[in-house]
Scaffold this active site. Structure first.
Site, PDB file in Angstrom:
ATOM      1  N   HIS A   1       8.072 -27.015 -99.119  1.00  0.00           N
ATOM      2  CA  HIS A   1       7.419 -26.082-100.056  1.00  0.00           C
ATOM      3  C   HIS A   1       5.904 -26.259 -99.938  1.00  0.00           C
ATOM      4  CE1 HIS A   1       6.170 -24.247-103.855  1.00  0.00           C
ATOM      5  NE2 HIS A   1       7.353 -23.675-103.907  1.00  0.00           N
TER       6      HIS A   1
ATOM      7  N   HIS B   1      10.765 -18.240-101.592  1.00  0.00           N
ATOM      8  CA  HIS B   1      10.486 -18.022-103.019  1.00  0.00           C
ATOM      9  C   HIS B   1       9.627 -16.769-103.076  1.00  0.00           C
ATOM     10  CE1 HIS B   1      10.759 -22.570-104.303  1.00  0.00           C
ATOM     11  NE2 HIS B   1      11.928 -22.065-103.912  1.00  0.00           N
TER      12      HIS B   1
ATOM     13  N   TYR C   1      11.313 -20.263-115.930  1.00  0.00           N
ATOM     14  CA  TYR C   1      12.723 -20.214-115.539  1.00  0.00           C
ATOM     15  C   TYR C   1      13.625 -19.564-116.594  1.00  0.00           C
ATOM     16  CZ  TYR C   1      11.540 -22.778-111.371  1.00  0.00           C
ATOM     17  OH  TYR C   1      11.001 -23.135-110.155  1.00  0.00           O
TER      18      TYR C   1
HETATM   19  C1  DNO Z   1       8.202 -24.789-109.104  1.00  0.00           C
HETATM   20  C2  DNO Z   1       8.862 -25.020-107.815  1.00  0.00           C
HETATM   21  C3  DNO Z   1       8.521 -26.381-107.279  1.00  0.00           C
HETATM   22  C4  DNO Z   1       9.367 -26.698-106.084  1.00  0.00           C
HETATM   23  C5  DNO Z   1       8.999 -27.980-105.406  1.00  0.00           C
HETATM   24  C6  DNO Z   1       9.737 -28.112-104.112  1.00  0.00           C
HETATM   25  O1  DNO Z   1       8.769 -24.195-109.943  1.00  0.00           O
HETATM   26  O2  DNO Z   1       8.598 -23.995-106.915  1.00  0.00           O
HETATM   27  O3  DNO Z   1       8.755 -27.336-108.273  1.00  0.00           O
HETATM   28  O4  DNO Z   1      10.687 -26.828-106.498  1.00  0.00           O
HETATM   29  O5  DNO Z   1       7.643 -28.068-105.158  1.00  0.00           O
HETATM   30  O6  DNO Z   1       9.887 -29.440-103.812  1.00  0.00           O
HETATM   31 MN    MN Z   2       7.851 -21.861-105.142  1.00  0.00          MN
END
Ligand code: DNO
Ligand code: MN
Length: 356
Positions: A206, A273, A332
């Site tokens: 990420h 994402h 979320y």
């Molecule tokens: C936030 C997410 C991050 C992601 C991490 C991956 O909501 O996009 O917390 O899960 O950075 O390791």
């Molecule tokens: Mn993300």
């Protein structure tokens, strides 16, 4: 494109698998086992139980976000080898339960950062926002700024009881610059990629969020140069990227459409994402609704870059706003992410049909 939804587990949130099952077009969960600390092995029976729960609800479990990397690996301490062995065991255990993609990050000390977790929008919804002026000189000042603007929510990993530990960690990074962090990344990847290849698992890093250094800590997933270096550091399809538009795109110098096209073509995006943000200045922004007209990205161009270059990986809508009175874990909620999914599917269907 296989559409998924991030879920933290039945003990961790109000949204249930049965709710997710009703979002049109969602086939799978992006799962996590929250109580396993970074560095420990994920036991097969725990993964099996999660898989069963997800599959019993009619969904699949193919992506994990995240298996976090112990800081000793990022710092390059002698103890790293033990944690790397544990990571390899976790990869094998996950693969034995059908997991195909592991999302992770390589940010020192802490994960993503926003300065406002409850930023009010004129339409009555709220969302997360980032104001550079609030990331001041010290972690304490940042925490104060976040507390002020977040109505009781805290950044994950920045809870007051963890602050002492965070400060010790900062000190351990004193001699780790970007070059050293890259070296430690490469060491880690060289060790685990053969296991991933054998097990049929893809690692998906990420991007740093935000994509620049904070409190002098090094960061190595910020832009094209970094991504190029990463995918070549160990040249394997198992060394992939979680392409997060809302992280890497917060640096206006990053051309997300170009980057998506490049790495989709190279088959290095097993997981995406996909979300929009609205710039308030060149450095400040909030996470808007997914539609192009609500934010600063052209979401048609985003989807087209994935589509036209043959994207076949997993995707999720990433964060959403809090709407219709929903409360809970910032970013979320159920409703706005579900709306985002439906919109992304609409764009995708139009792209599919216009090609014929
Ligand atoms: C936030 C997410 C991050 C992601 C991490 C991956 O909501 O996009 O917390 O899960 O950075 O390791
Ligand atoms: Mn993300």
């Amino acid at each position: 494109m296989k559409m998924t939804f991030r879920w933290f587990g039945s003990n961790e949130e109000k949204i249930q698998l049965a709710d997710i099952r009703q979002i049109p077009g969602v086939t799978g969960i992006v799962g996590m086992i929250m109580d396993i600390p970074a560095g420990e092995v994920w036991p097969v029976d725990r993964i099996k139980a999660l898989r069963k729960e997800v599959e019993d609800s009619g969904l699949t479990l193919k992506v994990i976000e995240s298996v976090n990397i112990h800081d000793d690996i990022k710092i390059g301490k002698p103890t790293r080898d033990k944690y790397i062995e544990n990571y390899k065991t976790t990869i094998r255990n996950l693969a034995s339960q059908g997991i195909e993609v592991i999302c992770y990050n390589f940010m020192p000390v802490f994960d993503w950062l926003k300065t406002d977790l409850v930023y009010h929008l004129p339409d009555g919804s709220n969302t997360m926002a980032f104001f550079k002026k609030d990331v001041i000189d010290s972690p304490e000042e940042l925490i104060a700024a976040v507390e002020n603007s977040s109505e009781g929510f805290t950044l994950p990993g920045w809870e007051p009881e963890r602050l002492a530990q965070v400060k010790t960690l900062f000190a351990e990074y004193i001699n780790v610059d970007e070059e050293k962090l890259r070296e430690n990344f490469k060491y880690f990847m060289e060790a685990i990629i053969p296991t991933c290849e054998e097990a049929g698992v893809k690692m998906a890093i990420h991007p740093d969020d935000p994509p620049f250094s904070i409190f002098n800590l090094p960061r190595i997933v910020k832009n094209r140069e970094d991504l190029d270096w990463i995918v070549s550091a160990v040249d394997s399809p198992s060394n992939g990227i979680t392409f997060c538009t809302g992280s890497i795109g917060t640096d206006p110098n990053n051309d997300i459409y170009e980057l998506i096209a490049t790495y989709t073509k190279r088959d290095r995006i097993p997981f995406a994402h996909i979300r929009n943000i609205k710039f308030l200045s060149s450095e400040d922004y909030y996470e808007s609704a997914h539609l192009s007209k609500e934010g600063s990205f052209d979401m048609y161009k985003v989807m087209k870059a994935f589509h036209d270059n043959g994207f076949s990986g997993y995707a999720r809508p990433d964060h959403g706003r809090m709407i219709w009175g929903e409360t809970g874990r910032p970013g979320y909620g159920l409703y706005d992410r579900a709306l985002g999914i439906t919109y992304l599917h609409g764009l995708w269907e139009a792209l599919e049909k216009s090609k014929k």
